[in-house]
Design an enzyme around this catalytic site. Structure first.
Site, PDB file in Angstrom:
ATOM      1  N   HIS A  67      39.998  17.362  62.359  1.00 55.79           N
ATOM      2  CA  HIS A  67      39.566  17.747  62.977  1.00 55.79           C
ATOM      3  C   HIS A  67      40.465  17.213  64.692  1.00 55.79           C
ATOM      4  O   HIS A  67      39.872  18.332  65.536  1.00 55.79           O
ATOM      5  CB  HIS A  67      38.616  18.136  63.293  1.00 55.79           C
ATOM      6  CG  HIS A  67      37.555  18.653  62.091  1.00 55.79           C
ATOM      7  ND1 HIS A  67      37.749  19.746  61.993  1.00 55.79           N
ATOM      8  CD2 HIS A  67      36.452  18.526  61.481  1.00 55.79           C
ATOM      9  CE1 HIS A  67      36.646  20.131  60.940  1.00 55.79           C
ATOM     10  NE2 HIS A  67      35.851  19.404  60.395  1.00 55.79           N
ATOM     11  N   PHE A 102      24.654  24.103  54.178  1.00 55.53           N
ATOM     12  CA  PHE A 102      26.605  23.357  55.013  1.00 55.53           C
ATOM     13  C   PHE A 102      26.747  24.992  55.071  1.00 55.53           C
ATOM     14  O   PHE A 102      27.539  25.025  56.321  1.00 55.53           O
ATOM     15  CB  PHE A 102      27.056  22.605  53.477  1.00 55.53           C
ATOM     16  CG  PHE A 102      28.850  22.648  54.246  1.00 55.53           C
ATOM     17  CD1 PHE A 102      29.118  20.940  55.708  1.00 55.53           C
ATOM     18  CD2 PHE A 102      29.644  23.155  53.935  1.00 55.53           C
ATOM     19  CE1 PHE A 102      30.539  20.886  55.673  1.00 55.53           C
ATOM     20  CE2 PHE A 102      31.305  22.993  54.475  1.00 55.53           C
ATOM     21  CZ  PHE A 102      30.944  22.125  55.530  1.00 55.53           C
ATOM     22  N   MET A 103      26.294  25.929  54.043  1.00 59.36           N
ATOM     23  CA  MET A 103      27.836  27.019  54.272  1.00 59.36           C
ATOM     24  C   MET A 103      26.140  28.370  54.316  1.00 59.36           C
ATOM     25  O   MET A 103      25.482  28.021  53.959  1.00 59.36           O
ATOM     26  CB  MET A 103      28.400  27.783  52.578  1.00 59.36           C
ATOM     27  CG  MET A 103      29.126  26.895  52.629  1.00 59.36           C
ATOM     28  SD  MET A 103      30.399  27.566  51.133  1.00 59.36           S
ATOM     29  CE  MET A 103      31.694  25.934  51.364  1.00 59.36           C
TER      30      MET A 103
END
Length: 334
Positions: free
Chosen positions: A143, A296-297
């Protein structure tokens, strides 16, 4: 901005106070600006290690601002490059596609000094060393904004795949992620203010995106939009395969499209990061209520912001987006 070195500055002002108040916890003691980007103070110990990281010409990087479709893109890239070897893909994604940044983001030293029962895997405790010793070809997630990436990326020209997402949905997803995994304690509106004020980890958002957008025509760069993956995933799969020098039949594209569907990804233990959530749950590292209600999803959709942002906030995001994208040729259809 000088790509070859890292310059640090302190954070000041009301947004800095808000960031430190709501985002400082057991793993993060504070924040600084590094080449203009917001990073945890702990990153300062690793900045030169990252800059000196040995990049190989056969590496493949997936780069992104957090919560823009990174995991989805990683799994797509890995499966294409490995000829849809779904048996090998049962290995957790964070092991076969390590996160270069991980060790620089979370200071576990105090925790481990008082909690000998807590056990973290090598790719968490030493993500840089783990990748240094990883056999080629390597698949690397990051990132980091462009000015913080390893120097050798320029000369060795690995494959660079960048995935971007509209700012409003990114903000909503990043907020939920931060509550689930990073201990954020503030309100959603406060989080939006941090996002708009370029005061979240890895911000500024638009310079992060545009540094890669402006390089999209270089032969070792591919720029992908999350919205295009939602709209026509088979087309993005074919484009990515061409970029990676792979040929996929229509049948294989269909098989991979199903493998990458939201329901498949959400129920796939090798990619849904539930093991990471479980570590937080097991050792009570994050608020129990957030762990119990989060995943998380979440939705894997476009336009999720509509149910969470006020009209005024949507308007502010739209004005901010228009200002930053004017004349760039980049747009998001949301």
């Amino acid at each position: 901005m000088n790509f070859d070195r890292v310059v640090f500055q302190g954070l000041q002002g009301p947004l800095s106070d808000s960031l430190h108040k709501d985002f400082t916890n057991l793993f993060r003691k504070g924040y600084v600006r590094a080449n203009g980007g917001v990073m945890p103070e702990y990153f300062q110990e690793f900045a030169e290690d990252i800059k000196n990281f040995n990049v190989r010409s056969d590496d493949a990087f997936v780069c992104s601002f957090p919560k823009t479709g990174t995991t989805w893109t990683q799994e797509m890239v890995w499966c294409i490059a490995n000829d849809l070897d779904f048996e090998a893909a049962k290995v957790p994604l964070q092991v076969r596609f390590p996160f270069l940044d991980h060790t620089t983001l979370f200071d576990y030293e105090d925790l481990l000094s008082t909690r000998p029962d807590v056990v973290f895997p090598p790719h968490v405790l030493d993500s840089i060393g783990f990748l240094d010793n990883f056999p080629s070809p390597r698949f690397i997630k990051t990132h980091f904004p462009w000015p913080l990436l390893p120097r050798q990326i320029v000369e060795n020209k690995p494959k660079m795949i960048y995935v971007a997402r509209n700012a409003k949905d990114t903000c909503v997803s990043y907020y939920h992620h931060s509550r689930l995994l990073e201990g954020y304690r503030g309100s959603f509106d406060d989080f939006c203010e941090l996002f708009l004020g370029d005061s979240l980890c890895f911000a500024p958002f638009w310079s992060h995106v545009l540094e890669f957008w402006h390089r999209r025509n270089e032969p070792n760069f591919l720029f992908v939009k999350y919205e295009d993956m939602i709209k026509d995933l088979p087309s993005v799969i074919r484009t990515t395969a061409d970029f990676l020098g792979k040929k996929l039949s229509d049948e294989k594209v269909a098989i991979l499209t199903e493998h990458l569907s939201f329901n498949s990804m959400k129920n796939n233990p090798s990619v849904n990061y539930e093991d990471v959530v479980e570590i937080n749950r097991k050792y009570n590292l994050i608020d129990k209520k957030e762990i119990e209600k989060g995943s998380f999803m979440r939705k894997g959709s476009v336009g999720d912001f509509k149910g969470q942002m006020s009209k005024d906030m949507v308007s502010r995001f739209d004005d901010w987006t228009e200002k930053n994208l004017k004349g760039t040729g980049l747009s998001f259809n949301v």
